[in-house]
Write an enzyme that holds these catalytic residues in place. Structure first.
Site, PDB file in Angstrom:
ATOM      1  N   TYR A   1      -1.911  -1.297  10.181  1.00  0.00           N
ATOM      2  CA  TYR A   1      -2.076  -1.521   8.742  1.00  0.00           C
ATOM      3  C   TYR A   1      -0.821  -1.091   7.980  1.00  0.00           C
ATOM      4  CZ  TYR A   1      -4.085  -1.185   4.045  1.00  0.00           C
ATOM      5  OH  TYR A   1      -4.337  -1.331   2.699  1.00  0.00           O
TER       6      TYR A   1
ATOM      7  N   SER B   1       0.840  -1.189   0.000  1.00  0.00           N
ATOM      8  CA  SER B   1       0.000   0.000   0.000  1.00  0.00           C
ATOM      9  C   SER B   1       0.876   1.240   0.000  1.00  0.00           C
ATOM     10  CB  SER B   1      -0.887   0.012   1.252  1.00  0.00           C
ATOM     11  OG  SER B   1      -1.548   1.253   1.414  1.00  0.00           O
TER      12      SER B   1
END
Length: 263
Positions: A162, A149
């Site tokens: 995350y 990401s």
């Protein structure tokens, strides 16, 4: 010198988290290029519905539903898929979840649950898939693509578990590339920017946040899942034979924009 081969015809590719969103888009894009796709998701109803839709388009699809944090089940899926399809060419580690919170409000379990799915499951799947890919006739024997990401390099407040797990998957990818490269297996990761998916429904309801992302993205918009899937299909192909250990930003230029504004 022969022309690059972008086709995935006859290649068996496994995709995790494939019931919807990015996983479904990646699966469909690979299938459209001729791949035999093996879909996994925790959501049994969702993954079977997606598979039925793909079969209606003439794609070759198998499905299974299980929890990726059951690492024995991960091993079994790899072995069963190889047995049923005569081997494995590709693995796409896509499945993901969010559990956001400020670092002072997070627990070890909050981090562990994310890491189990984002890091340890991909490790187990890549380890087992790599063993089987090494048996493919060479010199090219397989592909592993994992989803990181933009948060791995540019986290925003409140997403520590995350963001750090996505940074870990980038590191794991480089290690896989080093370990498997001599065996004709390429391992890469993609770092998507902000995508119009079900997973992002909550933040998409925040108009101010949506505009903020658009203003920081040179493309001035969020991505469609198909735009993330296309480079993954390329990385699955034989045409990507000299791309290994890379973290590819697929973010409409956001990473470049943020870096230039940090300088």
């Amino acid at each position: 010198m022969s022309a690059p081969n972008f086709s995935l015809a006859g290649k068996t590719i496994l995709i995790t988290g494939a019931a919807r969103g990015l996983g479904a888009a990646m699966a469909e894009t690979c299938a459209a290029q001729g791949a035999q796709i093996c879909l996994q998701d925790l959501n049994a109803e969702g993954v079977h519905a997606t598979a039925d839709a793909f079969r209606a388009k003439g794609y070759n699809v198998t499905t299974t539903a299980f929890d990726l944090t059951d690492f024995a089940a991960c091993e079994a899926w790899i072995k069963d898929s190889a047995a049923q399809n005569g081997g494995i060419w590709g693995l796409i580690n896509n499945a993901g979840i969010t559990n956001h919170g400020h670092v002072t409000d997070q627990t070890v379990d909050d981090y562990r649950s994310i890491y189990d799915l984002h890091v340890f499951a991909p490790f187990v799947l890549a380890r087992e898939a790599g063993k089987i890919m090494q048996l493919n006739p060479g010199p090219q024997r397989g592909r592993i693509v994992s989803v990181s990401s933009i948060a791995a390099t540019h986290p925003r407040p409140g997403i520590g578990n995350y963001a750090s797990s996505k940074a870990a998957i980038a590191g794991l990818t480089r290690s896989l590339a080093a370990d498997f490269g001599a065996n004709g297996i390429c391992a890469n990761a993609i770092a998507p920017g902000y995508v119009l998916t079900e997973m992002n429904r909550k933040i998409l309801s925040d108009d101010a946040f949506v505009r903020r992302i658009e203003n920081r993205t040179p493309a001035a918009r969020w991505a469609d899942p198909a735009e993330i899937a296309a480079p993954v299909a390329f990385l699955m192909s034989e045409a990507s034979s000299y791309i290994n250990g890379q973290l590819l930003a697929v973010d409409g230029g956001m990473n470049a924009f943020l870096q230039s504004n940090e300088a």
